[in-house]
Design an enzyme around this catalytic site. Structure first.
Site, PDB file in Angstrom:
ATOM      1  N   CYS A  99       7.486   1.128   7.110  1.00 63.77           N
ATOM      2  CA  CYS A  99       6.985   2.448   7.490  1.00 63.77           C
ATOM      3  C   CYS A  99       8.026   3.129   8.372  1.00 63.77           C
ATOM      4  O   CYS A  99       8.472   2.561   9.352  1.00 63.77           O
ATOM      5  CB  CYS A  99       5.657   2.318   8.240  1.00 63.77           C
ATOM      6  SG  CYS A  99       5.016   3.893   8.811  1.00 63.77           S
ATOM      7  N   HIS A 128       2.120  -6.759   6.471  1.00 66.51           N
ATOM      8  CA  HIS A 128       3.574  -6.673   6.293  1.00 66.51           C
ATOM      9  C   HIS A 128       4.152  -8.036   6.664  1.00 66.51           C
ATOM     10  O   HIS A 128       3.493  -8.851   7.321  1.00 66.51           O
ATOM     11  CB  HIS A 128       4.140  -5.523   7.127  1.00 66.51           C
ATOM     12  CG  HIS A 128       3.888  -4.178   6.505  1.00 66.51           C
ATOM     13  ND1 HIS A 128       4.841  -3.482   5.824  1.00 66.51           N
ATOM     14  CD2 HIS A 128       2.749  -3.437   6.426  1.00 66.51           C
ATOM     15  CE1 HIS A 128       4.321  -2.349   5.357  1.00 66.51           C
ATOM     16  NE2 HIS A 128       3.040  -2.295   5.715  1.00 66.51           N
ATOM     17  N   ARG A 175       4.297   3.297  -3.403  1.00 64.68           N
ATOM     18  CA  ARG A 175       4.076   4.157  -2.226  1.00 64.68           C
ATOM     19  C   ARG A 175       4.659   3.511  -0.953  1.00 64.68           C
ATOM     20  O   ARG A 175       5.709   3.897  -0.472  1.00 64.68           O
ATOM     21  CB  ARG A 175       2.561   4.412  -2.064  1.00 64.68           C
ATOM     22  CG  ARG A 175       2.206   5.518  -1.076  1.00 64.68           C
ATOM     23  CD  ARG A 175       2.256   5.138   0.383  1.00 64.68           C
ATOM     24  NE  ARG A 175       1.363   4.039   0.752  1.00 64.68           N
ATOM     25  CZ  ARG A 175       1.363   3.464   1.946  1.00 64.68           C
ATOM     26  NH1 ARG A 175       2.208   3.851   2.889  1.00 64.68           N
ATOM     27  NH2 ARG A 175       0.551   2.457   2.218  1.00 64.68           N
ATOM     28  N   ASP A 176       4.007   2.480  -0.427  1.00 61.59           N
ATOM     29  CA  ASP A 176       4.481   1.854   0.818  1.00 61.59           C
ATOM     30  C   ASP A 176       5.860   1.244   0.587  1.00 61.59           C
ATOM     31  O   ASP A 176       6.735   1.292   1.451  1.00 61.59           O
ATOM     32  CB  ASP A 176       3.488   0.756   1.243  1.00 61.59           C
ATOM     33  CG  ASP A 176       3.462   0.527   2.745  1.00 61.59           C
ATOM     34  OD1 ASP A 176       4.329   1.081   3.437  1.00 61.59           O
ATOM     35  OD2 ASP A 176       2.585  -0.229   3.220  1.00 61.59           O
ATOM     36  N   ASN A 220       6.213  -5.048   2.754  1.00 59.87           N
ATOM     37  CA  ASN A 220       4.833  -5.539   2.608  1.00 59.87           C
ATOM     38  C   ASN A 220       4.859  -6.995   2.169  1.00 59.87           C
ATOM     39  O   ASN A 220       5.852  -7.483   1.647  1.00 59.87           O
ATOM     40  CB  ASN A 220       4.116  -4.748   1.516  1.00 59.87           C
ATOM     41  CG  ASN A 220       3.848  -3.321   1.920  1.00 59.87           C
ATOM     42  OD1 ASN A 220       4.697  -2.462   1.831  1.00 59.87           O
ATOM     43  ND2 ASN A 220       2.641  -3.074   2.383  1.00 59.87           N
TER      44      ASN A 220
END
Ligand code: HMG
Ligand code: MG
Length: 298
Positions: free
Chosen positions: A236, A205, A11-12, A245
Site C-alpha cells: 500500500c 500482508h 488491485r492491491d 499480500n
C-alpha cells in the site's frame, strides 16, 4: 469445508507497482487468474488518479471484463463518485475501505474514521437500491505504520458499524504485515464474541513472512474467507515498508496440502503469477511460486 479466496492481485497487487502495467496486460492477468480457477477477483479501484496512478485505467480495464461469466468482480470505492463509476462499469460488488487508525485513514483517504463512515452511508443506500453487494475493509487491524499497536476494541467498533450499515463481510486488513498468530488470536477472540465468523475475512500482508501462519490461526478459529494476490504482489503506498499480500500460490499450497479443496489449479496459477512477474519486471516473493519456478527451470 469451503474456503473463499478473494484474489486482490490486480488491485492491491498492482496499486503500488512503479512500472506502469498496460491495461491489456492487466486484462490478460485477470484472464489467466480466471483460467486458474479464481472466482472472486478484485479487479481495480475507482479512486483519485493522483492517489493511485497505476489504477487510473479502472474504467478502461473494467470495459474489457466478461460480466456474464461465473466470476464475481469487485472494485474499491472510497466515496460516492467512485461508487457511481464502479456501478456504471458493471460491478455487482464494491468495497468501501477505512481503518482502525486515525492517522492511516487520514493519509489513505484524507478523512477521519468517522467522516469515512459518514461518507459510506450514501454508498450503502445506493447499493441497496441498485442490488450491489458491499464489502467493508478495516485496515491496520494489528499495527499501524504511524500509530503502532492498534486496540482490537477499535477494530470491533469500526467493523460493527460497517456491518450495521450493510456490509456483507468485513475484510480485516493486516496492512503492514507485522502481525503474528498470537495477535491474530487476541483480535479474533474479541471480534468473534460479537461478529459471526462467516462475516469476517483475513487480509494478511506478508512483510515478515507471517501471513500463512496468521491464516492458519484464523482458519483454526473458524474464518473461511481470505484475500491474497498471485505471486505475493502488492503493498500500500500509504503504508511505508508494507510488502506484498499473502500469495495466492502459498495459500492454495497450504490449503490443498491441508486437505481443504480450493478449486484452483496451482500450475495455471503459477502461469498467471509468472505473466505478471514479467510485466512488472521484478522477481515475485512467494515461496511457493519461487519453488515451482526452480522446479520448472531444472
Ligand atoms: P480528496 O482529495 O480528499 O477528495 O481525496 P476530494 O473529494 O476533495 O476531491 C478531490 C479531487 O479528486 C476532485 O477532482 C475529485 O473529483 C477527485 P478535481 O475536481 O480536483 O479535479 N475524486 C475522484 N476521482 C476519481 N475517483 C474518485 C474520486 N473522488 C474524488 N472516487 C480520496 C479523497 C478518497 C478520493 C483519495 O484520498 C483517494 O482516492 N484515496 C485512495 C487511496 C487508495 O486507493 N489507497 C489504497 C487502497 S486501501 C489499501 O490498500 C488497504 C487494503 O488493501 C486493506 C489493507 O491491506 O489494510 C484495502
Ligand atoms: Mg491490502
Amino acid at each position: 469445508m469451503k474456503v473463499k479466496i478473494t484474489e486482490v492481485g490486480p488491485r492491491d497487487g498492482l496499486q503500488n507497482e512503479k512500472v506502469p502495467v498496460a491495461t491489456k496486460d492487466k486484462f490478460e492477468f485477470i484472464q489467466l487468474l480466471i483460467r486458474a480457477g479464481l472466482t472472486n477477483i478484485e479487479a481495480t479501484s475507482f479512486v483519485k488518479k493522483e492517489s493511485i496512478p497505476q489504477l487510473a485505467d479502472a474504467a478502461e480495464l473494467s470495459a474489457l471484463l466478461n460480466w456474464n461469466g461465473p466470476v464475481e468482480f469487485s472494485a474499491l470505492t472510497p466515496n460516492t463518485k467512485g461508487y457511481e463509476a464502479a456501478k456504471n462499469a458493471g460491478y455487482k460488488e464494491v468495497a468501501v475501505f477505512t481503518a482502525a487508525s486515525e492517522s492511516f485513514t487520514k493519509k489513505n483517504i484524507n478523512r477521519t474514521i468517522d467522516e469515512s463512515i459518514q461518507g459510506f452511508k450514501e454508498i450503502f443506500t445506493l447499493a441497496r437500491q441498485d442490488g450491489i453487494r458491499v464489502r467493508g475493509y478495516v485496515s491496520t487491524v494489528i499495527d499501524c505504520p504511524y500509530e503502532g499497536k492498534i486496540d482490537p476494541k477499535k477494530v470491533l467498533e469500526v467493523s460493527k458499524i460497517l456491518l450495521d450499515q450493510g456490509a456483507y463481510e468485513i475484510s480485516l486488513g493486516e496492512t503492514i504485515g507485522t502481525g503474528v498468530p498470537t495477535e491474530v488470536e487476541r483480535l479474533l477472540e474479541l471480534l468473534l464474541k460479537e461478529i459471526p465468523a462467516d462475516k469476517l475475512a483475513g487480509h494478511f500482508h506478508d512483510t515478515y513472512g507471517m501471513a500463512i501462519a496468521n491464516v492458519e490461526k484464523a482458519f483454526s478459529m473458524g474464518i473461511r474467507s481470505f484475500d491474497s494476490s498471485a505471486g505475493g504482489l502488492g503493498g500500500c503506498p500509504y503504508a511505508k515498508g508494507a510488502a506484498g499480500n499473502l500469495a495466492t500460490d502459498d495459500l492454495v499450497y497450504f490449503l490443498e496440502k491441508s486437505g481443504v479443496p480450493t478449486g484452483i489449479d496451482p500450475g495455471l496459477l503459477w502461469e498467471a503469477s509468472s505473466f505478471m512477474e514479467k510485466a512488472i519486471a521484478r522477481e515475485l516473493q512467494s515461496r511457493t511460486y519461487l519453488a515451482t519456478k526452480k522446479k520448472r527451470e531444472a
